[in-house]
Design a protein around this motif. Structure first.
Motif, PDB file in Angstrom:
ATOM      1  N   LYS A 250       0.865  -1.184   0.000  1.00 16.94           N
ATOM      2  CA  LYS A 250       0.000   0.000   0.000  1.00 16.94           C
ATOM      3  C   LYS A 250       0.895   1.226   0.000  1.00 16.94           C
ATOM      4  O   LYS A 250       1.935   1.252   0.674  1.00 16.94           O
ATOM      5  CB  LYS A 250      -0.918   0.023   1.222  1.00 16.94           C
ATOM      6  CG  LYS A 250      -1.912   1.196   1.192  1.00 16.94           C
ATOM      7  CD  LYS A 250      -2.974   1.093   2.282  1.00 16.94           C
ATOM      8  CE  LYS A 250      -2.425   1.571   3.608  1.00 16.94           C
ATOM      9  NZ  LYS A 250      -3.489   1.723   4.640  1.00 16.94           N
TER      10      LYS A 250
ATOM     11  N   THR B  62       0.763   5.503   0.370  1.00 16.88           N
ATOM     12  CA  THR B  62      -0.003   6.706   0.689  1.00 16.88           C
ATOM     13  C   THR B  62       0.824   7.922   0.284  1.00 16.88           C
ATOM     14  O   THR B  62       2.024   7.982   0.593  1.00 16.88           O
ATOM     15  CB  THR B  62      -0.314   6.777   2.199  1.00 16.88           C
ATOM     16  OG1 THR B  62      -0.943   5.567   2.597  1.00 16.88           O
ATOM     17  CG2 THR B  62      -1.208   7.961   2.522  1.00 16.88           C
TER      18      THR B  62
ATOM     19  N   GLU C 101      -4.078   7.305  -2.200  1.00 16.36           N
ATOM     20  CA  GLU C 101      -3.727   6.027  -1.595  1.00 16.36           C
ATOM     21  C   GLU C 101      -4.148   4.885  -2.505  1.00 16.36           C
ATOM     22  O   GLU C 101      -5.211   4.929  -3.128  1.00 16.36           O
ATOM     23  CB  GLU C 101      -4.412   5.892  -0.237  1.00 16.36           C
ATOM     24  CG  GLU C 101      -3.837   4.775   0.632  1.00 16.36           C
ATOM     25  CD  GLU C 101      -4.288   4.920   2.078  1.00 16.36           C
ATOM     26  OE1 GLU C 101      -3.446   5.265   2.932  1.00 16.36           O
ATOM     27  OE2 GLU C 101      -5.500   4.718   2.334  1.00 16.36           O
TER      28      GLU C 101
END
Length: 635
Positions: free
Chosen positions: A139, A141, A158
């Protein structure tokens, strides 16, 4: 007053999804480059802020010290790369991260093979930048705010890299961009200060602004660490590589600097580092890549050379620094002789830029010439990647036409294969006694060129012919008309003139034959009427009955077909039909008394000659019908 969150979920462009998937699978063996790419992006953002702030100081807000921070958090399992550069608006985030808006993208993906090793090399030509974060993160961001906007205009982006991303408006007190990588399960090696420092020093040591990390705590004599003491340190040298002496730079540092500025994964083929003093003072560090970038054929994309003035980045896409035929060159030019607020318009009329450009071009051509003479195998690799672009040169750069001509390579009847390895100097060294022309033929493919009927007499006499099959060759021969005092002559245009390669007896015999066939020529000319400009007896054929020739000043048939295929309106020029008097079909035609059969045979000869040229018939059905009738007559 708080920010009203404008949140939405959007899908990645199809090509981005492909790239993400490919990158995660293909680049895993060299995963540490994610840090180089993100730091390079951060440095570019700082460069852009410096440039825009030249005309608007307020963009610095309250913080004029540009830097990049790298932090990690073992508990949260994150790495954060922060810059206080230009930042992005919401629209810029969507355009820069959600899409790949570059010409050639689809062609790039069309080259992918599924072989991870080969595909990873292709990615290097594409330049991956931000997307490399997903090699180690499941992930990512991103928080950003563009300089000059208020804190309410922050953007949060994101994504897990699986097809879509979330984007929303947030408050962000400081300008610039913060990229937070949430590491995958098995990437703990990067949650280590020493590991991160090693990667930064390996790839980003010469980024010309500080890369800051928190100092590693040092235990006291009893082995205790005081966690309340937090100090920062600059990890990199923060000195622009090109400003150092050549003696102080290793080959490895040159290569890593190239990879950083070019976003390439492969070593460059060669480079040239020069400090010039005198009327115009500047430093240049120019690289020749080993592989062509995927957008090589986008002639309008001039992004290879970064221009600095007094070590302040000014612009990258400046065509004024390098001609289009050298658009693959990467590097840096830094001068003190231009104002910091120089614009593209000023560059266009700047004598300083003209001087720098002329000298830089000569330097690159000199490097290539040296490579061609001293390292022919390396040059052959270069030619495979960039040869067609170099062929654009003689038409664009009259001043360097002679130097460019020496760099050109072609296929030839002498070598027996399609590889372009023959230089014009090679050709001239092999010319026959009394030969005063360099002969060539242009065609759509190597097979079409090699088997063209126009080569028959040259093959018989052992005269070498260059086989030109790149699209650009038609434009090349229009601008490069001679070499070393020898005229370049198409074997498919104008009268066949072998000069002193034919003796007087041959010429006299040809004249006799032409007299004997005068009636046939007149009769064929009347039959074909509007289709041909002229009909004549030829001595360039040994096996074929006929061929088509363009008049000396007319467009070649190959060029005409290329332009039509590209959708351009072309006023068709009529060809000249040449007949081989030695061929049985022409002898039979000469004796044919039946007008209808004469007409059919003539049409068949013309159509055959057109097909041999790679042309298309206006009426294929009629050709087949006439050919079948003729075959039945002979059966």
């Amino acid at each position: 007053m708080g920010v009203e969150a404008h949140k939405e979920t959007m899908g990645f462009q199809t090509e981005v999804k492909q790239l993400l998937n490919l990158m995660i699978n293909s680049l895993y063996s060299n995963k540490e480059i994610f840090l180089r790419e993100l730091i390079s992006n951060a440095a570019d953002a700082a460069d852009k802020l410096r440039f825009e702030a030249l005309s608007d100081d307020a963009l610095y807000e309250e913080d004029g010290d540009l830097n990049i921070r790298v932090d990690f958090d073992k508990e949260a399992r994150t790495i954060t790369i922060t810059d206080n550069g230009i930042g992005m608006t919401r629209e810029e985030v969507i355009n820069n991260i959600g899409t790949i808006a570059r010409s050639g993208t689809k062609a790039f993906f069309g080259q992918l093979t599924g072989d991870q090793a080969k595909d990873s090399q292709l990615i290097g030509q594409f330049g991956v930048g931000f997307y490399s974060a997903f090699i180690v993160a499941d992930k990512v961001t991103l928080k950003t705010r563009r300089a000059g906007t208020t804190k309410e205009h922050g953007v949060l982006w994101e994504s897990a890299g699986e097809g879509e991303f979330n984007i929303e408006t947030i408050e962000k007190a400081t300008r610039g961009t913060e990229v937070i990588l949430h590491l995958r399960e098995d990437e703990d090696e990067f949650l280590n200060g020493w590991r991160l420092r090693n990667v930064i020093r390996k790839y980003s040591d010469h980024i010309n602004l500080p890369i800051i990390m928190q100092k590693e705590p040092v235990p006291d004599e009893e082995g205790n660490i005081d966690e309340s003491i937090i100090e920062d340190e600059t990890v990199n040298k923060a000195t622009a590589l090109w400003t150092l002496s050549k003696n102080d730079i290793t080959d490895e540092q040159y290569k890593e600097f190239y990879k950083q500025i070019a976003h390439d994964f492969q070593d460059p083929l060669s480079w040239s580092h020069n400090k010039v003093e005198g009327n115009t003072e500047y430093t240049s560090l120019l690289y020749i890549p080993s592989k062509a970038p995927f957008d090589l054929w986008d002639r309008d994309r001039m992004h290879g050379i970064k221009l600095y003035v007094k070590r302040v980045f000014i612009m990258e896409d400046s065509e004024q620094l390098m001609p289009r035929y050298l658009r693959f060159i990467r590097g840096v030019i830094d001068t003190n002789d231009l104002p910091l607020n120089v614009s593209r318009e000023i560059l266009q009329s700047s004598k300083v830029i003209d001087t720098i450009r002329a000298a830089s071009v000569k330097k690159i051509l000199s490097e290539l010439n040296k490579m061609a003479n001293n390292e022919p195998e390396q040059y052959a690799e270069f030619w495979k990647e960039f040869g067609q672009v170099i062929k654009e040169g003689p038409g664009e750069d009259f001043a360097n036409k002679e130097a460019l001509a020496k760099l050109l390579r072609f296929a030839s009847t002498e070598t027996g294969n399609a590889d372009q390895t023959v230089s014009l100097e090679d050709y001239v060294s092999r010319m026959k006694d009394k030969q005063d022309k360099i002969f060539y033929i242009t065609a759509e493919s190597y097979a079409a060129a090699k088997n063209s009927p126009h080569l028959e007499v040259f093959r018989k006499k052992g005269i070498e012919v260059l086989l030109l099959t790149d699209r650009v060759d038609e434009w090349l021969v229009n601008s490069l008309t001679d070499f070393d005092g020898k005229h370049l002559q198409s074997v498919a245009k104008g009268d066949l003139d072998l000069g002193e390669l034919e003796d007087e007896a041959e010429k006299k015999a040809h004249e006799e034959v032409e007299k004997n066939f005068e009636d046939l020529v007149d009769r064929v000319k009347k039959t074909l009427d509007e289709k041909v400009k002229d009909v004549r007896i030829t001595h360039r054929l040994t096996d074929s009955p006929a061929c088509l020739v363009a008049d000396h000043y007319d467009m070649s048939g190959n060029l005409e077909r290329m332009l039509k295929a590209a959708g351009q309106q072309v006023s068709a020029s009529k060809p000249i039909l040449e007949l081989n008097p030695e061929h049985p079909m022409v002898a039979k035609l000469k004796d044919e008394q039946n007008d209808e059969q004469f007409s059919d045979w003539t049409s068949i000869l013309f159509d055959q000659a057109l097909l041999a040229e790679g042309g298309q018939l206006d009426d294929p059905a009629s050709f087949v019908k006439k050919l079948n009738a003729m075959l039945l007559q002979r059966a």
